[in-house]
Design a protein around this motif. Structure first.
Motif, short mmCIF file in Angstrom:
data_model
loop_
_atom_site.label_atom_id
_atom_site.label_comp_id
_atom_site.label_asym_id
_atom_site.label_seq_id
_atom_site.Cartn_x
_atom_site.Cartn_y
_atom_site.Cartn_z
N THR A 101 11.16 45.29 -19.21
CA THR A 101 11.84 46.57 -19.10
C THR A 101 11.66 47.39 -20.37
N VAL B 78 21.83 49.42 -18.39
CA VAL B 78 22.44 48.13 -18.06
C VAL B 78 23.51 48.41 -17.02
N GLU C 148 26.88 52.14 -14.60
CA GLU C 148 26.11 52.02 -15.85
C GLU C 148 27.07 51.72 -16.99
N ARG D 93 22.83 50.51 -22.39
CA ARG D 93 21.40 50.75 -22.38
C ARG D 93 20.70 49.60 -23.08
N VAL D 94 19.56 49.20 -22.51
CA VAL D 94 18.80 48.09 -23.08
C VAL D 94 17.90 48.62 -24.18
N ALA E 284 20.90 44.94 -26.35
CA ALA E 284 21.48 46.02 -25.54
C ALA E 284 22.75 46.53 -26.19
N VAL F 70 19.41 44.47 -15.28
CA VAL F 70 18.59 45.36 -16.10
C VAL F 70 17.22 45.45 -15.43
#
Length: 373
Positions: A290, A296, A302, A305-306, A321, A335
């Motif tokens: 990813t 995430v 949500e 964020r990764v 993350a 993810v």
């Protein structure tokens, strides 16, 4: 442009060099073997895509002290540190690795960010005796990584810094700087900042002394394991230092005013920041990793964020993350279509001790002042 080490046998270039001026090797044919080399022996990683700046001038340390999050005005010769440049709102704009040596302050930063940092520094010069210079074309960063890194330096006849952030000058120009270990804490990191034209010579000297070539993929895997963030990959435009381990490594909480300090101090004093950095374990079903910035998800919601996603030689597919503080360690996350789980070491405490103590004090005050029946 390409680093000279990209011509070595087996070298495969990084697919997405972003805005880096120089391309480097992602690996030299066997990324997992190269990871084990860094974890158990000594590997030489070409990180010459990093931008390098130098700031000579009599006012350099006090000037940088006023512009960054770190206490730099009394930084001693042959020592180093880390620092951040923040926005007025406290968001992280630049992460600098600082070295003070021989009357010049050096900084190496993320690939492609040097020009923006240099432009910012130029705007902030005013009448001070400082001369910021962008020198990526002249200087390159190599990293010797692994528990045998100091042995390799000794065998190569090069100076070995005795402590973290200690610096030793190289006889032919440049310097050696010891950084914090990565991986499980046993992989030492020693950076060599050398003239770009000497990269091949220095590399051959270290390889003859017992190091092996390793690509940046191997370095990244151990970095993720150690939960060390990278600007732009593991951070976004909303990231504040309190959300990352930079609060302890690149921020001095007792120094004077600097841009963005109000946010850092307020969040530190009030308690938890809005997000926290965690290590995720992914199921690894997908062949494609990813990309940084992917959401995430907890169900359809949500929650973060990764950042960097890597294949680790022991842990499988893992990622850094930024997730909301409310996300529990046992949350069912996904993810990019892969099932993800937060590492147990990153579980957040059920009760914030600071806030609990404050509530206890409030209860005690209320009890003492409450009218008795």
């Amino acid at each position: 442009m390409s680093s000279t080490l990209l011509s070595r046998p087996g070298a495969v270039a990084v697919e997405d060099p972003a805005d880096a001026a120089f391309a480097v090797a992602a690996h030299y044919g066997d990324p997992l073997r190269e990871q084990r080399l860094l974890a158990e022996g000594a590997g030489l990683v070409d990180r010459s895509d990093r931008d390098v700046l130098a700031v000579p001038g009599a006012d350099r340390l006090s000037w940088l002290h006023s512009l960054t999050s770190q206490h730099l005005d009394r930084l001693g010769d042959a020592t180093g540190s880390e620092a951040l440049v923040l926005s007025p709102q406290g968001h992280v704009e630049h992460h600098l690795v600082i070295t003070e040596l021989g009357g010049t302050t050096w900084a190496d930063v993320e690939p492609g960010t040097g020009a923006a940092l240099h432009a910012f520094l130029e705007k902030m010069r005013f009448m001070l005796r400082v001369e910021p210079q962008l020198l990526t074309a002249q200087w390159a960063v190599l990293s010797l990584v692994g528990p045998r890194a100091l042995d390799v330096l000794a065998a190569a006849g090069l100076p070995a810094p005795a402590a973290e952030y200690a610096v030793e000058a190289l006889p032919d120009g440049g310097f050696v700087r010891r950084m914090r270990p990565i991986g499980d804490g046993t992989a030492l990191v020693v950076d060599l900042v050398v003239p770009r034209g000497s990269v091949g010579v220095v590399a051959d000297r270290l390889l003859a002394a017992g190091a092996g070539l390793a690509g940046v993929q191997a370095y990244e895997a151990l970095r993720v394991e150690a939960r060390r963030p990278r600007l732009g990959r593991d951070s976004d435009h909303r990231t504040i230092p309190n959300e990352l381990e930079w609060l302890t490594s690149a921020v001095h909480l007792d120094k004077g005013c600097y841009r963005g300090q109000e946010t850092v101090a307020r969040v530190h004093n009030l308690g938890r920041p809005p997000r926290r950095l965690v290590l995720l374990h992914l199921d690894g079903v997908s062949e494609d990793l990813t990309e940084p910035g992917a959401p995430v998800l907890a169900g359809a919601r949500e929650v973060g964020r990764v950042g960097t996603v890597v294949r680790h030689h022991e842990l499988g597919v893992i990622a850094l993350a930024l997730v909301k503080q409310s996300v529990t360690q046992d949350a069912a996350l996904t993810v990019g279509g892969s099932t993800a789980a937060i590492d147990p070491d990153d579980a957040v405490a059920e009760v914030d001790d600071t806030r609990a103590a404050a509530r206890d004090r409030i209860r005690a005050v209320r009890s003492a002042t409450m009218p008795r029946a």
